[in-house]
Design an enzyme around this catalytic site. Structure first.
Site, mmCIF file in Angstrom:
data_model
loop_
_atom_site.group_PDB
_atom_site.id
_atom_site.type_symbol
_atom_site.label_atom_id
_atom_site.label_comp_id
_atom_site.label_asym_id
_atom_site.label_seq_id
_atom_site.Cartn_x
_atom_site.Cartn_y
_atom_site.Cartn_z
ATOM 1 N N HIS A 152 13.601 -7.299 4.999
ATOM 2 C CA HIS A 152 14.434 -7.565 6.177
ATOM 3 C C HIS A 152 13.920 -6.886 7.427
ATOM 4 C CE1 HIS A 152 17.385 -9.096 3.283
ATOM 5 N NE2 HIS A 152 17.919 -9.710 4.314
ATOM 6 N N GLY A 153 13.224 -5.804 7.272
ATOM 7 C CA GLY A 153 12.744 -5.137 8.478
ATOM 8 C C GLY A 153 11.877 -3.950 8.160
#
Lengths: 468, 367
Positions: free
Chosen positions: A324-325
């Protein structure tokens, strides 16, 4: 080009009309491919080369894997595909994060190292299309899928614009067979797709974007707000991220549907899950199933001791968080979900013989699951650890040194949204628009769109998942 | 055999779908129109940064001012009405001015706000200083902002489109520019954002004002001037901008040097700008006020404005974009960044402006 922009509507109308105007399937696929590349180029044309490179390499790998080869050679080919796709992610998304983290670690050990930073822009949708191409080469390697003959088919699969930039992550095994058969307009569920698009649009532009300023305000300086405001800020983000992401998925599925292609369901009312495992079967279904099939199960899944299973679960969730990041807050988010999944497994094992009071258990389960998901969203959204812990202290322990109050008005809107969401979950109002005559539907749709547009937020916010 | 167009199944279906599309468009248009009638837009919306506060203030105090400064951030951050009024008072002129500088203002939008101000019928307005503005295109990222939607009324956009048609842009550029105006106009016509504003006010309450304008754009003296340094104190963006200027000071100096030596080619006034400038001058003169055009101390020669002045579209022009005549205004100690003066520079500029205005008034026999 975001789905809620007017120019996307014009773009799609042109794509749609010409697509169904063309008779031959091959022409339609070429048209789709050109439009998909144009769609991506509208973001940044320089990164078209990355998609092309990924597609060419996976096509060649697929072709080689379809030949009778030694197992070691097949494994090497798979590694080429993995290396290329994960390499792209590593360079564009994770290099700076790992370099910084390594430098920080060395600094803690007393070594001063300056981490060289790459000045790269994160290509939009890279996490999505690399996972798609990986699913293709892995499935071909495993023999679950035959390699495509036509490069065009693979290129369309990878670049298909409805799901290119923010999912759902479409499996090659689900999509490629659809490409081989010519699509027939009479089989398109036009009303369903139009309603799905409208609902997605409302979720994204009217709900998510309207909560964005409140969320931004709270998360930019949480220490200045009261504990009650932390609940409002976190709940607002819980609504924002769901509406943003599921709204986008709805629009993507609707657009694909109008072109005759079926994409998988990506959200199944996750906030009504009564336990964390159920939550992960309902939230971002395409990602969680991808992680299950291509990471958790190859790691060994639950085919071992309890500790072995839990280790696999934790690794999967940590990497899911990292996907996600490129930040430690996302890894912590993944870890928290991993811990919750492990705890739930243990709890289910202990409580298996005791199945009394199911309604009470489900209600408690719903509340606890939702509460835990809200807590984890704090780490997902917070700008850094310091503010995450400030918000956690405020949210869980109701401790805050801040005095600014966001006000409780938003609770009314939450109540309305919960009611609407519950109605949708129970399928209320989902039948009547399917039964009315087509001309009535056209009238209803026109009135619905005119009534919806005033609610569109004009403080523009791109989809939350775009930079993933 | 006669081919029956209407008996062909595929054609039938096509016309049926076309009918449904037409029905959709008709009900959509009708619904949109009804919503506009039942819920008209506020005359001055509350949620446009800088613009809302300034228009509201001017509406409340319109009869106090005899002088108005209209322009971009080079007016907003440079012209100090309080200092200007005092400088003019020293020379025996009673001036009460307001700074209607709006960041990133372009010529068509300036024309809109000018019309808005003049429609309020300010009884005492005598002098309108208009900073010359470049640009006719709405940036893609701004197409759906409250500010662009607000000023893109159908009639006004039609006028802007006319101007673009007579411009010397090539066809592709004309279409791009027209598109950039068409989108916010469409959003305006379809009431985009109107209910969202109410929801935002409901959700955020008093916090909404702080979100729109963290610092009051009217400035500490409520005359419309707010220095960059005032915002510099509190916002990272402005601090970074100043630092970036300091880091690239040599390129700025090179640009100033080239400006000094640059000859001004006498280009013909661009037709689309001429159209807008003419209309602005007419509107100001129609209420009995005098238009005065300004060129701020920027890094552009703006040859088409010089030409517009010589061709009579712009009756009066005050030029400050000459480093040889105004070296202080280009000195880096007077600059916040490449395009803007700092506090000291703004004070100097305001005084020079007042001085130039006094000369103009004396030349024209105004006591």
């Amino acid at each position: 080009m975001i789905f809620t922009e007017f120019r996307f509507i014009i773009f799609f109308i042109i794509v749609f009309c010409l697509y169904w105007g063309l008779q031959k399937n091959w022409y339609r696929k070429v048209w789709l491919l050109l439009c998909s590349y144009a769609f991506y180029a509208a973001w940044d044309w320089r990164f078209l080369s990355l998609i092309l490179a990924s597609t060419i390499i996976d096509y060649l790998v697929g072709q080689m894997l379809s030949k009778p080869l030694l197992q070691s050679y097949r494994r090497n080919l798979l590694l080429v595909s993995l290396g290329t796709n994960l390499g792209l992610l590593a360079v564009f998304k994770y290099y700076n994060f790992f370099a910084d983290s390594a430098a920080s670690l060395l600094h803690l050990l007393g070594l001063e190292v300056h981490a060289h930073q790459l000045e790269v822009i994160l290509p939009v949708g890279i996490s999505f299309y690399t996972f798609q191409t990986l699913s293709y080469s892995i499935d071909v390697y495993r023999g679950k899928l035959k390699a495509v003959e036509s490069f065009l088919d693979l290129a369309v699969y990878v670049a298909f614009f409805p799901q290119l930039v923010a999912g759902p992550i479409v499996r090659a095994a689900d999509f490629l067979p659809q490409l081989l058969k010519p699509r027939n307009f009479s089989q398109v569920k036009v009303r369903y797709c139009l309603m799905l698009f409208l609902i997605g649009f409302i979720k994204k532009a009217c709900i998510s974007d309207n909560f964005a300023p409140l969320v931004d305000r709270y998360f930019s300086s949480p220490e200045t707000y009261t504990a009650l405001s932390s609940w409002l800020g976190v709940l607002s983000y819980t609504v924002q991220i769901y509406c943003d992401f599921s709204g986008y998925s709805d629009m993507a599925i609707a657009c694909a549907g109008l072109l005759g292609y079926e994409l998988c369901l990506n959200f199944d009312f996750p906030y009504f899950a009564t336990n964390i495992s159920s939550f992960w079967r309902r939230w971002h279904i395409s990602l969680s199933s991808w992680l299950r099939d291509y990471l958790y199960i190859p790691l060994g899944g639950n085919r071992g001791s309890k500790l072995f299973t839990y280790k696999n679960l934790m690794v999967t969730m940590l990497l899911g968080g990292l996907w996600h990041g490129a930040a430690w807050t996302f890894i912590i988010w993944g870890a928290l979900h991993g811990v919750a999944l492990i705890l739930h497994r243990e709890w289910s094992r202990i409580m298996a013989p005791h199945q009394q009071l199911p309604l009470l258990r489900e209600s408690l389960g719903l509340f606890l699951t939702f509460y835990w998901v809200c807590v984890t969203w704090i780490f997902f959204r917070a700008v850094d650890f310091e503010s995450a812990f400030t918000i956690v202290k405020s949210f869980i322990f109701l401790e805050s040194s801040g005095s600014i109050d966001l006000g409780i008005r938003s609770l009314w809107i939450f109540a309305l949204l919960v009611l609407a969401h519950w109605a949708a979950y129970r399928g209320w109002f989902s039948e009547w628009w399917q039964r009315i005559p087509a001309w009535s539907f056209a009238v209803f749709y026109g009135l619905a769109v005119s009534a919806m547009l005033p609610f569109v937020s004009t403080s523009y916010t791109p989809f939350i998942y775009f930079q993933f | 055999m006669k081919y029956s167009f209407y008996k062909h199944k595929r054609t039938n279906r096509f016309f049926i779908y076309l009918f449904y599309c037409a029905l959709f468009l008709a009900t959509f248009s009708g619904g949109t129109f009804l919503i506009r009638i039942l819920f008209p837009r506020p005359d001055i919306p509350p949620d446009i940064p800088v613009v809302s506060a300034k228009l509201r203030h001017f509406a409340r105090h319109k009869d106090n001012y005899n002088t108005l400064f209209l322009g971009s951030s080079r007016t907003y951050r440079h012209v100090m009405p309080d200092l200007f009024d005092r400088s003019m008072a020293k020379e025996g002129y009673e001036i009460n001015s307001f700074n209607l500088g709006i960041p990133a203002l372009q010529l068509p939008e300036a024309h809109f706000y000018l019309n808005k101000i003049l429609a309020m019928e300010p009884t005492k307005l005598e002098w309108v200083f208009v900073e010359y503005l470049d640009g006719f295109t709405v940036r893609t990222e701004n197409l759906s902002t409250t500010r662009e939607i607000y000023w893109h009324r159908t009639k006004f956009t039609f006028f802007v489109t006319q101007a673009i048609f007579v411009s010397d842009y090539n066809l592709l550029l004309k279409l791009q520019v027209i598109y950039s105006h068409f989108i916010p106009t469409l959003y305006h016509m379809t009431n985009v954002g109107e209910a969202s504003r109410i929801i935002q006010e409901f959700l955020l309450g008093d916090h909404r004002e702080k979100l729109i304008d963290p610092i009051s754009p009217l400035g500490p003296l409520e005359d419309g001037f707010l220095s960059l340094e005032e915002e510099h104190k509190t916002q990272d963006y402005y601090q970074n901008r100043h630092q970036n200027f300091l880091d690239n000071i040599q390129s700025y100096k090179d640009k100033v040097n080239s400006l000094e030596t640059q000859t001004v080619p006498l280009e013909t006034t661009k037709p689309h700008k001429a159209l807008v400038l003419e209309e602005m001058v007419e509107s100001i003169e129609a209420i009995g006020a005098t238009p005065l055009f300004l060129l701020a101390p920027s890094l552009d020669k703006q040859p088409d404005l010089i030409r517009a002045h010589s061709e009579g579209y712009v009756p009066t022009l005050f030029l400050f974009n000459d480093p040889t005549k105004f070296p202080n205004l280009y000195d880096e100690s007077r600059r916040f960044d490449r395009d803007h003066l700092n506090d000291e520079g703004s004070r100097e500029y305001t005084k020079l402006l007042a001085q130039r205005f006094v000369e103009y008034l004396a030349q024209n026999g105004v006591k």
